[in-house]
Design an enzyme around this catalytic site. Structure first.
Site, PDB file in Angstrom:
ATOM      1  N   HIS A 110       0.839  -1.199   0.000  1.00  0.00           N
ATOM      2  CA  HIS A 110       0.000   0.000   0.000  1.00  0.00           C
ATOM      3  C   HIS A 110       0.870   1.243   0.000  1.00  0.00           C
ATOM      4  CE1 HIS A 110      -2.655   3.131   1.404  1.00  0.00           C
ATOM      5  NE2 HIS A 110      -1.976   3.234   2.530  1.00  0.00           N
ATOM      6  N   ASP A 158       8.665  22.115 -25.392  1.00  0.00           N
ATOM      7  CA  ASP A 158       8.483  20.766 -24.870  1.00  0.00           C
ATOM      8  C   ASP A 158       9.444  20.622 -23.701  1.00  0.00           C
ATOM      9  OD1 ASP A 158       8.422  17.806 -24.612  1.00  0.00           O
ATOM     10  OD2 ASP A 158       7.297  17.943 -26.499  1.00  0.00           O
ATOM     11  N   TRP A 193       7.118  -0.358   4.434  1.00  0.00           N
ATOM     12  CA  TRP A 193       7.726   0.316   3.272  1.00  0.00           C
ATOM     13  C   TRP A 193       9.148   0.748   3.589  1.00  0.00           C
ATOM     14  CZ3 TRP A 193       9.125   5.552   1.960  1.00  0.00           C
ATOM     15  CH2 TRP A 193       9.009   6.474   3.014  1.00  0.00           C
ATOM     16  N   SER A 212      13.997   6.010 -12.859  1.00  0.00           N
ATOM     17  CA  SER A 212      12.929   6.802 -13.483  1.00  0.00           C
ATOM     18  C   SER A 212      12.844   8.190 -12.853  1.00  0.00           C
ATOM     19  CB  SER A 212      11.597   6.072 -13.336  1.00  0.00           C
ATOM     20  OG  SER A 212      10.535   6.983 -13.469  1.00  0.00           O
ATOM     21  N   SER A 213      12.818   8.235 -11.516  1.00  0.00           N
ATOM     22  CA  SER A 213      12.673   9.535 -10.848  1.00  0.00           C
ATOM     23  C   SER A 213      13.853  10.442 -11.163  1.00  0.00           C
ATOM     24  CB  SER A 213      12.586   9.357  -9.334  1.00  0.00           C
ATOM     25  OG  SER A 213      11.544   8.483  -9.026  1.00  0.00           O
ATOM     26  N   HIS A 268      13.408  11.051   4.588  1.00  0.00           N
ATOM     27  CA  HIS A 268      12.792  12.314   4.977  1.00  0.00           C
ATOM     28  C   HIS A 268      12.688  13.289   3.821  1.00  0.00           C
ATOM     29  CE1 HIS A 268      10.892  15.234   7.412  1.00  0.00           C
ATOM     30  NE2 HIS A 268      11.612  16.085   6.717  1.00  0.00           N
ATOM     31  N   GLU A 307      12.369  12.571   0.943  1.00  0.00           N
ATOM     32  CA  GLU A 307      11.306  11.990   0.128  1.00  0.00           C
ATOM     33  C   GLU A 307       9.945  12.553   0.520  1.00  0.00           C
ATOM     34  OE1 GLU A 307      10.987  10.149  -2.413  1.00  0.00           O
ATOM     35  OE2 GLU A 307       8.869   9.604  -2.276  1.00  0.00           O
ATOM     36  N   TYR A 315       9.250  15.381   1.695  1.00  0.00           N
ATOM     37  CA  TYR A 315       9.093  16.750   1.185  1.00  0.00           C
ATOM     38  C   TYR A 315       8.998  16.752  -0.320  1.00  0.00           C
ATOM     39  CZ  TYR A 315       9.614  18.162   5.890  1.00  0.00           C
ATOM     40  OH  TYR A 315       9.393  18.290   7.227  1.00  0.00           O
ATOM     41  N   SER A 373      -0.315  27.286  -4.147  1.00  0.00           N
ATOM     42  CA  SER A 373      -0.033  28.713  -4.359  1.00  0.00           C
ATOM     43  C   SER A 373      -0.732  29.208  -5.615  1.00  0.00           C
ATOM     44  CB  SER A 373       1.476  28.937  -4.484  1.00  0.00           C
ATOM     45  OG  SER A 373       2.134  28.403  -3.355  1.00  0.00           O
ATOM     46  N   HIS A 432      14.848  11.832  13.018  1.00  0.00           N
ATOM     47  CA  HIS A 432      13.652  11.958  13.861  1.00  0.00           C
ATOM     48  C   HIS A 432      12.719  10.764  13.652  1.00  0.00           C
ATOM     49  CE1 HIS A 432      11.787  14.523  10.443  1.00  0.00           C
ATOM     50  NE2 HIS A 432      11.366  13.278  10.322  1.00  0.00           N
ATOM     51  N   HIS A 433      13.053   9.923  12.699  1.00  0.00           N
ATOM     52  CA  HIS A 433      12.285   8.679  12.547  1.00  0.00           C
ATOM     53  C   HIS A 433      12.864   7.567  13.406  1.00  0.00           C
ATOM     54  CE1 HIS A 433       9.927  10.128   9.115  1.00  0.00           C
ATOM     55  NE2 HIS A 433      11.014  10.835   8.839  1.00  0.00           N
ATOM     56  N   THR A 443       7.763  26.428   6.936  1.00  0.00           N
ATOM     57  CA  THR A 443       6.448  25.924   6.532  1.00  0.00           C
ATOM     58  C   THR A 443       5.366  26.877   6.998  1.00  0.00           C
ATOM     59  OG1 THR A 443       7.390  23.765   6.997  1.00  0.00           O
ATOM     60  CG2 THR A 443       5.081  23.839   6.385  1.00  0.00           C
ATOM     61  N   LYS A 469       4.907  29.713   4.724  1.00  0.00           N
ATOM     62  CA  LYS A 469       4.066  29.427   3.563  1.00  0.00           C
ATOM     63  C   LYS A 469       2.588  29.504   3.931  1.00  0.00           C
ATOM     64  CE  LYS A 469       5.367  26.993   0.206  1.00  0.00           C
ATOM     65  NZ  LYS A 469       5.999  28.024  -0.622  1.00  0.00           N
ATOM     66  N   ARG A 500       1.262   0.519  15.228  1.00  0.00           N
ATOM     67  CA  ARG A 500       1.069   0.418  13.781  1.00  0.00           C
ATOM     68  C   ARG A 500       1.310  -1.027  13.345  1.00  0.00           C
ATOM     69  NH1 ARG A 500       5.471   4.308  11.172  1.00  0.00           N
ATOM     70  NH2 ARG A 500       4.614   3.439   9.273  1.00  0.00           N
TER      71      ARG A 500
END
Ligand code: HEA
Ligand code: HEA
Ligand code: CUA
Ligand SMILES: [Cu+2]
Lengths: 291, 534, 437
Positions: B76, B105, B141, B168-169, B252, B254, B256, B267, B301-302, B327, B330, B449
């Site tokens: 998932h 293009d 994951w 790819s990314s 992390h 990732e 963001y 925006s 922090h994880h 943040t 924003k 979890r």
């Protein structure tokens, strides 16, 4: 493939290409093959090779197309810039890939070793699990995984290889000067030197590896030292090989009279790549062999 | 007008049928491919989530084996992150960036095609593992060793799939950078680019910096399993926690990567429907830049409970909390953009407003998680699950929906059905809170979890969440309906589909011609509806 | 789905909604445990943590009220529908600086207490006693280093049965469903207890909410933590790091007793040669002691002890020295070690430990790569290989060597080789296992 015939000042946008899908299929077969192979299925090996061949075919085709287009002059200065951005950021991503392994090396040396030795808040790690283990480097851990071994020395082959790569960096630059001056002789000769140096680096490293496995009893399985040493130098060696092959292609193209003093992105791309490989080696020499 | 002429000739020219989509180098075609792929994956990942919610509906094991449940959780997440959210953003980038900066293009059209066509194969590789002996990946994951090393035959395929997604990314990101820096209209200085373009530029840098690191992490795991290395094995001088450090150095940033483009979309939408230029453009750019920078120094922090030295815990706590500042800037700028504007509430605006509300709630729980002592309670409980679904679903996913509704007229030439759109919004926004808000309480009450079954005192809230989940899921079918109807037909859309819309893309007719700007747009056009005025 | 499930759901929605509106339940402490907020807990740390949690929560609520308030305001009053014309300002250094500074200051205000609390948590120095906790797939081992005995603690049998797929047993009918173990950890109140937490296989995490204590158990490393429990009682938690198939099924139960009762318990256990003794059998009057984690009603007579005989270690001759205890040699009872005894004991051990993967009928579970015992190549193959596999494990198969005693292993291997239609006739003795270790 219909190529839109824009006026020279237009940004060239190719129309339709079959290479990417071929590449994807090739990679898919390669990886599926590798996976099944690793899981002990005989046919995996075959798939793996087939996949690689497809990928190679794709590369020939794709680069071939690009070279033809380039020579036919549809690429204006702006397209050239796009390629440059592309190549430089690709190299940056490679740097980050090596970064992961250097990071592992530093972490293992600077933190894991002391912890296994019981420093800071890991006292009981040592007392209860690895009693009497003295942190050290090179190390294959408290379990002496892979058995005793003789570590690599900064002198000998490593030093020689450093010399070789640095020189090759110089020769490729001289070749570049030759190209800029329109002096094809100089270009080709120094390219040739670079390639020879490159491949001799690979050869020497192969020799080094054989010694490691046969004489020094140092293998990929020799704990964290073996792991970091072979993974780092291994991936680097792979890059040197690829770089040398690319240089060879460039050599043949130069012999065919490709490239102009003011328009030779392919050459520069490969030389950037070569310098990158060079710099990574310096890092390796200092942190893996020397310190 | 010459470029429409060119466009027609191409419509005649490009191959039709499936081969058109396989061989295309056109940024709009590829954008479309990305968007449809992402929608498909959203449904696949979502159905897995439905399995999770169904099993968790009441205590006791009713539907699946615990191991299969873990596979569902793992798949998932991987599918939603790498298959739904990220490709959706790349799709939007493909469609909009060239139009927004006056480019013909993407800079590297062939590579663009490859970036997309790697994905279906990557996910084929990954999804196929579900049917392999030993089942698919079931380590979450985050794929922590040593547990991940116990995976059955699926192991190498998952890792190779991750490699493919990474390639790819990275190629996609390189393309975005080259396009923005090299193909931008000469009349558009960096500090006048649309905010969406800015956010994507910075996101692209993040991608190039961290995807290779993930590749490195999983590669080490591969060699640990098959070639006897000891990266994650203490006996050999390695450390399982080493993997976590490398993974989160990717992980992390990732997260963001999944929110910065969302910031961009929001925006655009808010300023359009407030009929007011974006407030504090410069500080917006600096905020995104500093978020990106900070995201590299907060990863641990994880890992507050892995037993890091005190100094490390303190450092990562402080650096993490810092992210709240840019943040916040924003969020406040969005407020100021709406302030004293002339607001209308079409579906994109509704989603954007919901985004600001709900993302902020997710952000608050983020700051709570950043406080190490408190995190000892929150960590690995549903409080975390609540946190990241608020930032990912009501954050990233809602922003994508806002963007789709916002640009659909430009893509299809038709206005979507506003009534259905509003239905979709209201159903989603209500059910999504019924789905995820109770998870805060579950987490605080100590529900871990990644468990397929739970003590009875968690029953009620899990039922609520599951019901919310089913409704939210079902509501997404409405979204599909709206999109299909809009492609099929509907009220004709003008070039500038929204009264308050600014920026180059709105100077092109709707639907946008096959080639955006075969001729570089005249300076006058660039400033027709100046994105930023001062 | 029954009517009352809907009723529950409805009730919960209302509770949840109300709680959020009023925030009332956030004041709920352990005694009046609401099930909606973090428990205040029963250790000094847990109180700190609870305070920090409530503090940051309210800070966020206040900021939220301001931010959302402003937004709702402009949604209401700056609508085009309300005829509002758009202003055209798009910059204000003053405001932009302000709303950079203020959050920063707020964050400093949050960071200070958090840092203080953390420093306190990290101070594991001079404890009154030390317990080593080891995680296994899927059970915990408690090792009382000073007193030189250790034992395993795993999911209570009734919960385990009820949790099987389609068991037909309603979890609500099982006391402390998934929150009960066969052998709870026992500790004294009012003493600073240092926990040394590690793992034998994959990463686990030892979590008891009422202690605000969660520390990862990492193979090859030992993490430290400390607790000092104020009130006697039974405190429940579980493993919180994904550790495989039965991750959700390795709960933690800690019984905190007055120091004297604790000493009685230790003495009793030592007298029994290290065999686990349920503290309740020593102090029945312990019933009804305050429970903060489980729902209000509490039932100590839940069929835990004895319900899972196989897991109760056979009386170990001599209390072996600490770290090794798990692998302590079993009594050489070879005289009365008959096929009958071994098979009976083996079945218990099998059902307790092996059936979850290899299935009660020994058919195995291909879905997770668990080979079949019935007619399987290993159980019918060479004995040495069979013993080695069970002792040291392979891939997803755990290394049972450090989890089961020699006689249990001998029994279960004998059982596997002679049950499910296997007829090797081998009778494996504890001595053979000991030799193979
Ligand atoms: C889009 C994705 C996304 C985003 C944007 C964020 C944003 C943040 N996250 Fe989140 N996070 C995840 C995705 C995301 N996260 C995921 C997926 C996980 C789980 C991974 C896993 O384990 O599987 C996770 C887990 C996670 C953890 C680990 C929890 C644990 O496992 O124990 C932590 C801990 O610090 C954290 C913190 C934060 C913080 C501080 C922010 C900040 O960026 C938030 C900043 C925003 C605001 C604060 C709101 C707006 C600000 C204001 C209105 C100004 C005023 C506010 C204050 C002064 C407080 N996150
Ligand atoms: C990246 C984005 C993302 C998105 C969009 C979602 C979307 C959802 N997530 Fe997920 N989730 C994660 C990222 C995401 N998640 C991550 C990173 C984890 C952590 C994994 C880990 O622990 O390793 C996680 C974990 C996670 C868990 C915890 C699992 C566990 O710990 O065991 C749960 C449980 O409820 C959950 C639920 C949901 C639900 C109900 C949705 C819904 O929003 C989905 C809605 C969409 C659909 C339902 C599909 C569309 C509709 C149909 C298919 C039609 C058919 C359906 C019906 C008719 C009902 N997610
Ligand atoms: Cu042990 Cu999860
Ligand atoms: Cu994070």
């Amino acid at each position: 493939m219909s190529a839109e015939a824009h006026a020279g000042n237009h940004y060239y946008v190719p129309h339709g290409t079959q290479w990417p899908i071929i590449g994807s299929i090739g990679l898919f077969i390669t990886m599926f093959g590798a996976g099944t192979w690793l899981e002990g299925m005989a046919f995996g090996k075959v798939l793996f090779v087939i996949g690689l061949l497809v990928v190679l075919f794709m590369m020939f085709g794709w680069f071939g197309t690009v070279i033809r287009e380039s020579e036919s002059g549809v690429y204006n200065a702006q397209v050239d810039r796009s390629f440059r951005w592309g190549m430089s950021w690709f190299i940056f991503s490679e740097v980050m890939f090596f970064g992961a392994f250097f990071g592992a090396l530093f972490f293992a040396r600077m933190f894991v070793q002391p912890w296994l030795g019981g420093s800071s808040n890991a006292l009981f790690t040592n007392l209860l699990l690895w009693k009497g283990y003295e942190p050290a480097w090179p190390s294959n851990g408290p379990g002496n995984v892979g058995g005793d071994f003789e570590a690599m020395k900064a002198t000998g082959i490593a030093a020689l290889n450093t010399l070789i790569l640095l020189t090759s960096g110089l020769t490729v630059t001289i070749a570049h000067w030759g190209l800029k001056e329109g002096n094809r002789k100089k270009l080709c000769w120094f390219l040739l030197f670079t390639i020879i140096l490159g491949f001799s680096f690979v050869a020497l490293q192969a020799h080094e590896y054989i010694d490691a496995y046969t004489k020094q009893h140092l293998t990929l399985g020799s704990g964290i030292y073996g792991s970091t040493f072979f993974m780092l130098t291994g991936f680097h060696g792979l890059h040197v090989t690829i770089g040398a092959i690319m240089l060879t292609v460039i050599l043949f193209r130069s012999l065919k009279g490709h490239f102009k003093p003011d328009h030779h992105f392919a050459f520069e791309a490969v030389s950037w790549y070569w310098h990158f490989v060079d710099v990574v080696w310096l890092g390796l020499y200092i942190f893996v062999y020397w310190l | 007008m010459s470029n429409t002429a060119v466009a027609h000739e191409h419509h005649a020219e490009h191959p039709s049928g499936i081969w058109r989509w396989i061989s295309t180098t056109n940024h709009k075609d590829i954008g479309t491919l990305y968007l449809f792929f992402s929608l498909l994956m959203f449904f696949v990942g979502g159905s897995f989530a439905m399995v999770i919610r169904a099993e968790l509906f009441k205590p006791g094991m009713q539907l699946v084996d615990p191991l299969f449940f873990n596979e569902m959780t793992t798949m998932h997440a991987l599918i939603m992150i790498f298959g739904a959210i990220m490709p959706a953003f790349v799709g939007l980038a493909n469609w909009m960036i060239p139009m927004m900066i006056g480019a013909p293009d993407m800079a590297l059209p062939r590579m663009n095609n490859w970036s997309f066509w790697l994905l279906p194969f990557a996910f084929l590789l990954m999804l196929s593992t579900i049917f392999m002996p030993g089942g698919g990946p079931a380590g979450g994951w985050t794929m922590y060793p040593p547990l991940m090393l116990q995976t059955g035959m699926a192991f190498p395929f998952v890792i190779f799939a991750v490699h493919l997604m990474g390639i790819s990314s990275v190629m996609g990101a390189i393309n975005v950078i080259a396009t923005i820096l090299n193909l931008r209209s000469k009349d558009m200085p960096l500090m006048k680019m649309p905010m969406f373009v800015w956010c994507w530029l910075i996101t692209a840098y993040l991608l190039i910096a961290v995807m290779p690191v993930l590749a490195g992490a999983v590669t080490m795991m591969l060699t640990d399993r098959y070639f006897g290395t000891s990266f994650f094995n203490a006996a050999g001088g390695g450390d399982p926690v080493l993997y976590q450090h490398v993974f989160w150095f990717f992980g992390h940033p990732e997260v963001y990567i999944m929110i910065l483009p969302a910031f961009g979309i929001i925006s655009e939408v808010i300023s359009t429907f407030s009929r007011k230029p974006l407030f504090g453009y410069d500080s917006m750019v600096y905020a995104v830049a500093s978020i990106a920078f900070l995201s590299f120094i907060v990863w641990a922090h994880h890992m507050f409970t892995v037993g890091m030295p005190l100094a490390a815990e303190l450092f990562f706590m402080f650096s993490t909390m810092l992210i709240a500042v840019p943040t916040g800037v924003k969020v406040f700028n969005w407020l100021a953009t709406m302030w004293r504007g002339s607001l209308t509430f079409e579906t994109p605006m509704l989603f954007a407003i919901a985004f600001v509300f709900l993302f902020t709630i997710g952000g608050f729980s983020g700051v709570m998680l950043a406080l190490v002592p408190a995190d000892y309670q929150y960590h690995q409980t549903y409080f975390v699950v609540a946190h990241f679904h608020y930032v990912l679903v009501t954050g990233a996913a809602f922003a994508i929906m806002a963007g789709v509704y916002y640009w659909l007229p430009k893509w299809t030439g038709h206005m979507y059905n506003e009534t259905l759109g509003k239905w979709h919004f209201w159903l989603s926004v209500i059910s999504v809170n019924v789905l995820f808000f109770p998870m805060h309480f579950l987490g605080l009450a100590g529900m871990p979890r990644r468990i397929p079954d739970y003590p009875v005192q968690f029953t009620d809230l899990n039922m609520v969440a599951s019901i919310g989940g089913f409704v939210f899921g079902a509501s997404q079918l409405l979204f599909v309906a709206v999109v299909i109807l809009c492609v099929r037909g509907g009220k004709k859309a003008e070039a500038r589909a929204w009264e308050g819309a600014r920026g180059l893309e709105w100077t092109l007719p709707s639907p946008a011609p096959y080639h955006s700007f075969s001729e570089p747009p005249p300076a006058s056009a660039v400033w027709a509806h100046p994105y930023r005025q001062d | 789905m029954t009517i009352n499930t809907f009723r529950n759901a409805l009730r919960a929605t209302v509770i949840a909604a109300l709680t959020f509106m009023s925030g009332a339940a956030f004041a709920a402490g352990p005694s009046t445990y609401s099930g909606l907020n973090m428990p205040r807990g029963v250790t000094p740390i847990s109180h700190d943590v609870y305070w920090i949690h409530m503090f940051v929560l309210w800070v966020c609520v206040v900021i939220g009220v301001v931010v959302f308030g402003l937004m709702i305001w402009s949604i209401i009053f700056h609508r085009k529908a309300a005829g509002h014309q758009a202003a055209h300002f798009h910059d204000s250094t003053f405001f932009e600086v302000t709303w950079t500074i203020i959050p920063f200051v707020i964050l400093i205000g949050l960071a200070i207490p958090a840092a203080k609390g953390l420093v306190r948590i990290y101070n594991t120095s001079d404890p009154d006693m030390t317990v080593k906790i080891t995680g296994y797939q899927w059970k915990w081992q408690y090792d009382y280093l000073q007193d030189g005995f250790s034992y395993f603690s795993m999911l209570a049998a009734d919960s385990e049965k009820a949790s099987r797929l389609d068991s037909g047993i309603d979890p609500r009918s099982v006391p402390h469903y998934l929150r009960d173990v066969d052998h709870p950890m026992v500790i004294p109140t009012g003493k600073k207890i240092r926990l040394l937490i590690t793992s034998d296989d994959v990463i686990h995490s030892w979590y008891v909410p009422d202690f605000a204590e969660k520390t990862d158990a990492i193979p090859g490393f030992v993490n430290q933590a400390w607790i000092e429990v104020e009130k006697p009682g039974t405190y429940r938690g579980g493993c919180t790091e994904l550790c495989g198939r039965w991750h959700g099924f390795m709960p933690i139960v800690v019984v905190a007793e007055s120091p004297d009762d604790y000493q009685k318990w230790v003495a009793a256990v030592k007298a029994g040669g290290g065999a686990y003794i349920n503290p309740q059998t020593l102090q029945p009057e312990q019933n009804g002691s305050p429970v903060t984690f489980a729902p209000a009603q509490l039932n100590f007579n839940a069929p835990t002890t004895g319900a899972t005989p196989a897991a109760a270690p056979a009386p170990a001759a001599q209390p072996a020295e600490p770290a090794k205890t798990a692998a302590a040699p079993a009594p050489k009872a070879s005289s009365n070690w008959t096929m009958k005894v071994a098979m009976a004991r083996g079945k218990q051990v099998y059902d307790q430990n092996c059936a979850s993967c290899h299935m009660a009928d020994g058919k195995g579970n291909p879905a997770i790569g668990a080979k079949a015992i019935a007619g399987g190549s290993v159980p019918n193959g060479p004995l040495a290989a069979h013993i080695a596999l069970v002792l040291h494990g392979k891939g997803i198969m755990p290394a049972w060597g450090n989890m089961l005693k020699d006689d249990d292993l001998a029994a279960v291997i004998t059982y596997e080789r002679n049950a499910f239609g296997n007829h090797t006739g081998d009778l494996v003795t504890p001595a053979q296992i000991k030799a193979a270790r």
